[in-house]
Design a protein around this motif. Structure first.
Motif, PDB file in Angstrom:
ATOM      1  N   LEU A  42       0.826  -1.197   0.000  1.00  0.00           N
ATOM      2  CA  LEU A  42       0.000   0.000   0.000  1.00  0.00           C
ATOM      3  C   LEU A  42       0.871   1.261   0.000  1.00  0.00           C
ATOM      4  O   LEU A  42       0.541   2.263  -0.645  1.00  0.00           O
ATOM      5  N   LYS A  43       1.980   1.210   0.710  1.00  0.00           N
ATOM      6  CA  LYS A  43       2.894   2.357   0.728  1.00  0.00           C
ATOM      7  C   LYS A  43       3.472   2.612  -0.656  1.00  0.00           C
ATOM      8  O   LYS A  43       3.669   3.761  -1.061  1.00  0.00           O
ATOM      9  N   LYS A  50      -4.688   5.755  -8.886  1.00  0.00           N
ATOM     10  CA  LYS A  50      -5.702   4.859  -9.447  1.00  0.00           C
ATOM     11  C   LYS A  50      -5.605   3.478  -8.809  1.00  0.00           C
ATOM     12  O   LYS A  50      -6.624   2.860  -8.468  1.00  0.00           O
ATOM     13  N   ASP A  51      -4.380   2.978  -8.645  1.00  0.00           N
ATOM     14  CA  ASP A  51      -4.195   1.665  -8.032  1.00  0.00           C
ATOM     15  C   ASP A  51      -4.581   1.694  -6.552  1.00  0.00           C
ATOM     16  O   ASP A  51      -5.140   0.734  -6.028  1.00  0.00           O
ATOM     17  N   TYR A  52      -4.271   2.797  -5.893  1.00  0.00           N
ATOM     18  CA  TYR A  52      -4.638   2.934  -4.475  1.00  0.00           C
ATOM     19  C   TYR A  52      -6.151   2.882  -4.325  1.00  0.00           C
ATOM     20  O   TYR A  52      -6.678   2.186  -3.444  1.00  0.00           O
ATOM     21  N   ARG A  53      -6.867   3.623  -5.181  1.00  0.00           N
ATOM     22  CA  ARG A  53      -8.338   3.615  -5.123  1.00  0.00           C
ATOM     23  C   ARG A  53      -8.892   2.233  -5.426  1.00  0.00           C
ATOM     24  O   ARG A  53      -9.873   1.790  -4.820  1.00  0.00           O
ATOM     25  N   ASN A  54      -8.279   1.552  -6.355  1.00  0.00           N
ATOM     26  CA  ASN A  54      -8.757   0.222  -6.701  1.00  0.00           C
ATOM     27  C   ASN A  54      -8.529  -0.766  -5.567  1.00  0.00           C
ATOM     28  O   ASN A  54      -9.321  -1.680  -5.349  1.00  0.00           O
ATOM     29  N   TYR A  55      -7.453  -0.557  -4.823  1.00  0.00           N
ATOM     30  CA  TYR A  55      -7.098  -1.491  -3.746  1.00  0.00           C
ATOM     31  C   TYR A  55      -8.028  -1.358  -2.545  1.00  0.00           C
ATOM     32  O   TYR A  55      -8.482  -2.351  -1.978  1.00  0.00           O
ATOM     33  N   LEU A  56      -8.319  -0.117  -2.147  1.00  0.00           N
ATOM     34  CA  LEU A  56      -9.149   0.113  -0.956  1.00  0.00           C
ATOM     35  C   LEU A  56     -10.509   0.734  -1.284  1.00  0.00           C
ATOM     36  O   LEU A  56     -11.287   1.018  -0.376  1.00  0.00           O
ATOM     37  N   ARG A  57     -10.767   0.977  -2.564  1.00  0.00           N
ATOM     38  CA  ARG A  57     -12.018   1.595  -3.029  1.00  0.00           C
ATOM     39  C   ARG A  57     -12.126   3.069  -2.628  1.00  0.00           C
ATOM     40  O   ARG A  57     -13.219   3.631  -2.602  1.00  0.00           O
ATOM     41  N   MET A  58     -11.011   3.700  -2.300  1.00  0.00           N
ATOM     42  CA  MET A  58     -11.004   5.126  -1.954  1.00  0.00           C
ATOM     43  C   MET A  58      -9.591   5.649  -2.057  1.00  0.00           C
ATOM     44  O   MET A  58      -8.618   4.862  -2.055  1.00  0.00           O
ATOM     45  N   ASP A  59      -9.449   6.976  -2.175  1.00  0.00           N
ATOM     46  CA  ASP A  59      -8.112   7.549  -2.237  1.00  0.00           C
ATOM     47  C   ASP A  59      -7.528   7.674  -0.832  1.00  0.00           C
ATOM     48  O   ASP A  59      -8.204   7.429   0.168  1.00  0.00           O
TER      49      ASP A  59
END
Length: 409
Positions: A42-43, A50-59
């Motif tokens: 995650l870091k 875009k990948d961060y939002r896809n991973y946790l569904r939020m920025d």
């Protein structure tokens, strides 16, 4: 003889001690959480929003706000035996569980948290999410002014006056607990629990009621809700009938639903297919269905963003409610915080008004409630039919929209 018994007893004690020594307090790799946890990934993906939002569904900004809200409810104290799992690790594990629907056994390899711990962490964190978000992001209207604001937005966006919400139910598939028999077995031959919801003009839930088992009839699901009891008792502060804007007609405030629900003075639904013998009725059905599709799209968005709804949820029913309600609260929270990234244009039905064509959005026309025409429901009271007739007359006269004739055959 006594010596032989004593020797045998001593051997048993020594064997038990050896067995106890073999048992591990904790698997070695689980103790390396700081090194192997998914939070290290995650870091790294912070630099790719875009990948961060896809991973946790939020920025990241939204995630940190949510983390700040839930931390007081999920923080645990370190002990002399071990360090507590941090709120950050608890929340990311929970969000990843909701986003993917992966099992605890599978999730342990990325979170480096044992399945036993996840089985308590995830429901507890879901309860915390729902608790901190429900007040501001999942509010049920309490006053006539709040209801009228909802109705005004429906009229502005969907050309439907005095509409308070689109109502529908969704069967959430579960893995039934041992010994439950057919308790959760529904008409689609699956085991489920039902999420009953009302949605506003902005695709946000204004009411979520979850917990009725899938075996209960659809009329029973609605009747099991506190909402329906208060609706019958006129205890919801729904505004009285008023004259519609730019019209001389006086119409009541209503909800819209499909054939799974009863026709009432405060609940409109389409005519059955066998009754569509006039152009006016077809126009009415189009206008009602146009507004009602909001709740179907809303369920579709929810299931697409939180893939837990695409699985047979393998959690005890007593803990499924916290998972489902957390997803509903997160849905509203993310619509307000991230309106452009959480909901993309393909989520919605797109109408090509010039040719009368609808490009389906998520989950359109996939209501999971059983249509009432499959049942022997008897006669409907006349008063609701009269009100439906009044709405039909309005949609075919002063309330018509230029393109509505393109959508009927």
């Amino acid at each position: 003889m006594d010596d032989a018994v004593a020797i045998i007893g001593l051997l048993c004690i020594l064997q038990k001690k050896r067995q106890r020594r073999k048992r591990m307090w904790c698997k070695h790799w689980l103790l390396q959480r700081k090194q192997y946890t998914h939070n290290n990934l995650l870091k790294e993906i912070r630099i790719t929003p875009k990948d961060y939002r896809n991973y946790l569904r939020m920025d990241e900004e939204t995630y940190l706000l949510l983390l700040d809200l839930v931390t007081p409810r999920i923080m645990k104290q370190d002990t002399v035996m071990r360090s507590a799992i941090s709120p950050h690790e608890r929340l990311t594990a929970t969000l990843r569980f909701l986003a993917t629907g992966r099992s605890y056994e599978d999730l342990k390899f990325s979170t480096i948290i044992s399945p036993q711990s996840l089985s308590s962490i995830i429901p507890e964190t879901c309860e915390a999410i729902y608790s901190v978000l429900r007040k501001d992001y999942l509010k049920f209207p309490r006053s006539q002014e709040e209801w009228k604001r909802i109705a005004a937005l429906f009229e502005q966006r969907w050309n439907f006056p005095h509409l308070l919400g689109a109502m529908d139910g969704k069967h959430v598939t579960i893995n039934p607990p041992r010994g439950s028999g057919s308790t959760y077995f529904n008409y689609k031959k699956k085991h489920s629990m039902v999420l009953m919801a009302i949605v506003d003009a902005q695709y946000q839930f204004i009411l979520c009621d979850f917990g009725t088992n899938g075996r209960i009839s659809d009329g029973g699901v609605l009747q099991n809700t506190t909402f329906f009891q208060k609706l019958q008792e006129n205890d919801l502060n729904i505004p009285a009938e008023e004259i519609v804007t730019n019209s001389s007609k006086s119409l009541p405030y209503v909800f819209v639903a499909d054939d799974a629900f009863p026709l009432r003075t405060d609940m409109m639904k389409p005519f059955r297919q066998a009754e569509l013998d006039t152009r006016e009725k077809k126009i009415y059905n189009y206008r009602v269905s146009r507004a009602r599709r909001i709740v179907e799209n809303c369920f579709g968005i929810l299931a697409t963003r939180f893939r837990i709804f695409h699985t047979d949820i393998n959690v005890h029913p007593s803990r499924i409610e916290s998972i489902v309600m957390a997803c509903c609260a997160l849905h509203n929270f993310l619509i307000k915080m991230l309106p452009n990234s959480y909901i993309s244009p393909e989520c919605f039905d797109r109408e090509q008004t010039d040719i009368g064509h609808v490009t389906p959005g998520y989950d359109t026309n996939h209501s999971t409630m059983e249509p009432l025409q499959q049942r022997n429901i008897g006669n409907t009271a006349r008063t609701p039919k009269m009100i439906r007739q009044e709405f039909m007359n309005y949609f075919n006269n002063e309330g018509q929209v230029p393109w509505q004739n393109n959508f009927i055959k």
